[in-house]
Design an enzyme around this catalytic site. Structure first.
Site, mmCIF file in Angstrom:
data_model
loop_
_atom_site.group_PDB
_atom_site.id
_atom_site.type_symbol
_atom_site.label_atom_id
_atom_site.label_comp_id
_atom_site.label_asym_id
_atom_site.label_seq_id
_atom_site.Cartn_x
_atom_site.Cartn_y
_atom_site.Cartn_z
ATOM 1 N N ASP A 135 63.991 70.793 87.572
ATOM 2 C CA ASP A 135 63.003 71.405 86.823
ATOM 3 C C ASP A 135 63.349 72.928 86.138
ATOM 4 O O ASP A 135 64.037 73.704 86.713
ATOM 5 C CB ASP A 135 62.065 71.783 88.115
ATOM 6 C CG ASP A 135 60.791 72.677 87.953
ATOM 7 O OD1 ASP A 135 60.528 72.918 86.714
ATOM 8 O OD2 ASP A 135 60.386 73.309 88.819
ATOM 9 N N ASP B 231 38.502 62.658 75.387
ATOM 10 C CA ASP B 231 37.538 63.316 75.550
ATOM 11 C C ASP B 231 36.832 63.101 76.801
ATOM 12 O O ASP B 231 36.579 62.085 77.402
ATOM 13 C CB ASP B 231 36.259 62.854 74.528
ATOM 14 C CG ASP B 231 36.219 63.847 73.575
ATOM 15 O OD1 ASP B 231 36.700 65.053 73.706
ATOM 16 O OD2 ASP B 231 35.434 63.668 72.424
ATOM 17 N N HIS C 125 50.185 86.832 94.192
ATOM 18 C CA HIS C 125 50.375 85.096 93.800
ATOM 19 C C HIS C 125 51.885 85.021 93.847
ATOM 20 O O HIS C 125 52.464 86.065 93.226
ATOM 21 C CB HIS C 125 49.557 84.890 92.400
ATOM 22 C CG HIS C 125 50.097 83.679 91.968
ATOM 23 N ND1 HIS C 125 49.872 82.357 92.702
ATOM 24 C CD2 HIS C 125 51.049 83.152 90.794
ATOM 25 C CE1 HIS C 125 50.277 81.395 92.039
ATOM 26 N NE2 HIS C 125 51.032 81.896 90.904
ATOM 27 N N GLY D 224 55.386 78.728 92.409
ATOM 28 C CA GLY D 224 55.942 77.494 92.989
ATOM 29 C C GLY D 224 57.566 76.915 92.433
ATOM 30 O O GLY D 224 57.901 75.958 92.746
ATOM 31 N N HIS D 225 57.849 77.712 91.207
ATOM 32 C CA HIS D 225 58.849 77.164 90.731
ATOM 33 C C HIS D 225 60.214 78.157 90.947
ATOM 34 O O HIS D 225 60.044 79.484 90.906
ATOM 35 C CB HIS D 225 58.844 77.014 89.121
ATOM 36 C CG HIS D 225 57.682 76.000 88.976
ATOM 37 N ND1 HIS D 225 58.060 74.628 88.788
ATOM 38 C CD2 HIS D 225 56.525 76.162 88.518
ATOM 39 C CE1 HIS D 225 56.937 74.266 88.306
ATOM 40 N NE2 HIS D 225 55.921 74.804 88.468
HETATM 41 ZN ZN LIG Z 1 54.751 70.563 86.884
HETATM 42 ZN ZN LIG Z 2 54.357 71.155 90.403
#
Ligand SMILES: [Zn+2]
Ligand SMILES: [Zn+2]
Length: 556
Positions: A193, A443, A363, A366-367
């Site tokens: 990631d 859509d 806040h 999450g990474h």
């Molecule tokens: Zn993600």
């Molecule tokens: Zn995620």
């Protein structure tokens, strides 16, 4: 495909933000890892959802064996209904991930026939030549996993999304042991990631938001309204705990907030003390300083609970002077305008609005930041490294973080974008050929409403050059047009300059009608096309703009 070759095929999420989807192929077997969506960028006017083009999978339909989901965020599960509507394949994920994916499948009436298989972290499943083990990771959503995939050529580690939180709120630690163990046994390829590679140091623990929230609760004298992502179960747990400590009742508002908290609660992932919850219809029964409302809509989405509260258009709650509103979330680039507009509304109502970056934070991400990414690289020590999840600049930067591993066995890094492939065989790894990829625009979230490129082109026309509707009344008996055709236009030209031009344009339409044969005139399709062509030629000659022209023929 000849045997002994492994193909890594990113179908989304590399070189772009969102819609993560990656296919792994060995021989005649393909597994798909994640099927995410992205929220459309501004140039895709009015489109609700964007998903990967599954052309590669369609071309190899008979080889697609399974879908593996790493966690329940929309950029990883959002395209699941669209994939499953075409491929009758089993899905593997943790219980919570599958519950969220199941909710999406239900909306598309696909839940009944879907083959959802729960896999716990630590468990392994065998699919063709692949042996896949789930490894627990920490992330902003609970029940997220990385994958250790054993193939005949060696092991692949796919991290999913993660950060390395040393003090997660549920005390469920990142399973670094298993990761290190894989590293010791030898890893052929790491896919990791790259979302937060730009941030130095370490991402703060989820617990870091607690001091700020405590401070806010200490000072709040009126209602407290907290907006966050409904999938952030850790954040919700902290809010519930604080609500109990500060003797405030909790009310969850909004559809996604209600369903996700119900799912998390029923699976034992969100602990809610007895009698703390308040239903929205009972909001009035509690003094303002005894209430905490938790809702979604942090990105200013027009129909979300918070956006409706901001314009005082929510059926169960209003915000007034003395109330506090907290945006416990990040501002996703592209959403700034909508978010600030919403904050302006809330401020005008007299609320104290708390948002943005501050210390201590309201806040946390999450990474993983750079040091955590290095930690994972050092533990896994792969032979080949391919960064995933991020724009090109992030993937390239992540690749450079791995350079120091060259002395301990790293042979190569590959910065690939969606559609490029990585080919591995006994001789090594190299960039392979390209496959067909793309984006499909949907859509209002249903499969029937896949928007053709044409529609998007039309909408771009509309936004830039406006539209012109020539309205032609045709007498049913004579087949002739009644009077001069009408022209309605919007966003095309304004005021006086248009009056003269539009009159001329009406005469153009009239001439087109007169010069057509009787046969042409009975075929409305032909007539509409002729009118469109003549009018377009005339208008672009006059003022070089290209409005959308939609002839309307009425029979009277
Ligand atoms: Zn993600
Ligand atoms: Zn995620």
């Amino acid at each position: 495909m000849k045997d002994g070759r492994l193909l890594v095929v990113p179908l989304g999420g590399l070189g772009e933000f969102g819609m993560n989807c990656l296919a792994l192929r060995y021989g005649d077997d393909i597994i798909v890892i994640d099927a995410g969506m992205m929220f459309p960028e501004e140039e895709l006017l009015g489109v609700d959802v964007v998903i990967p083009d599954f052309a590669y999978l369609q071309e190899n339909r008979e080889h697609v064996r399974a879908l593996i989901l790493t966690h329940g965020h929309e950029d990883h599960i959002g395209a699941t209904p669209f994939l499953l509507s075409e491929f009758d394949i089993p899905v593997y994920g943790t219980e919570f991930t599958l519950a969220l994916a199941g909710r999406r499948l239900e909306e598309h009436e696909l839940k009944e026939r879907a083959k959802l298989n729960v896999l716990q972290p630590g468990q392994t499943i065998e699919i063709g030549p692949f042996k896949i083990q789930f490894i627990h990771v920490t992330h902003s959503i609970v029940s997220a996993v990385a994958l250790a995939i054993t193939t005949p050529l060696g092991m692949i580690i796919h991290t999913g999304d993660f950060k390395v939180d040393p003090t997660p709120t549920d005390n469920d630690l990142f399973d670094l042991h298993t990761l290190a163990d894989c590293g010791k046994r030898g890893v052929l390829l790491l896919l990791s990631d790259s979302t937060n590679v730009d941030r130095a140091g370490y991402t703060e623990s989820e617990r870091a938001v607690r001091p700020r929230l405590e401070d806010i609760l200490n000072r709040a004298t009126g209602r407290l309204v907290v907006a966050c992502f409904s999938s952030s179960v850790h954040r919700l747990q902290q809010l519930v705990d604080l609500g109990q400590e500060f003797e405030r009742k909790i009310c969850f508002l909004g559809r996604s907030m209600m369903t996700v908290t119900e799912i998390a609660h029923s699976l034992g992932l969100l602990h809610i003390p007895d009698r703390i919850l308040l239903r929205s219809q009972d909001l009035g029964s509690v003094p303002r300083n005894k209430l905490m409302v938790v809702l979604s809509g942090t990105q200013g989405e027009p129909m979300s609970a918070l956006a409706r509260v901001a314009v005082d258009n929510h059926k169960s709650i209003s915000v007034e002077h003395g109330d506090t509103v907290v945006l416990s979330s990040r501002i996703i680039p592209g959403n700034e305008k909508a978010i600030y507009r919403m904050i302006n509304h809330l401020s005008r109502r007299g609320a104290d609005v708390i948002y943005g970056s501050m210390n201590p934070p309201v806040h946390v991400s999450g990474h993983a930041s750079a040091e955590e990414l290095k930690l994972v690289l050092n533990l896994v020590r792969p032979k080949y490294f391919m960064p995933i999840h991020g724009e090109y600049r992030q993937l390239a930067k992540h690749a450079s973080l791995a350079e120091h591993l060259r002395s301990v066995g790293l042979e190569d890094t590959f910065v690939l974008e969606t559609g490029e492939t990585l080919e591995v065989d006994a001789r090594g790894a190299r960039k392979g050929g390209r496959v067909n990829v793309g984006r499909v625009c949907i859509d209002s979230g249903t499969l029937d409403e896949v928007v053709e490129d044409l529609v998007i082109r039309d909408r771009r026309h509309l936004s830039e050059d406006g539209f012109v509707l020539p309205i032609i009344a045709i007498n049913k008996h004579t087949g002739k047009s009644e009077g001069l055709p009408e022209l309605v236009s919007r966003g095309f030209m304004s005021g006086e300059e248009s009056a003269g031009l539009l009159l001329e344009a009406r005469q153009v339409v009239s001439r087109t009608l007169e010069s057509s044969t009787a046969e042409e005139r009975t075929d409305w399709g032909v007539m509409k096309e002729k009118i469109r062509t003549d009018l377009r030629r005339f208008l672009s000659k006059q003022n070089s703009r290209r409005p959308l022209i939609i002839p309307v023929i009425l029979e009277i």
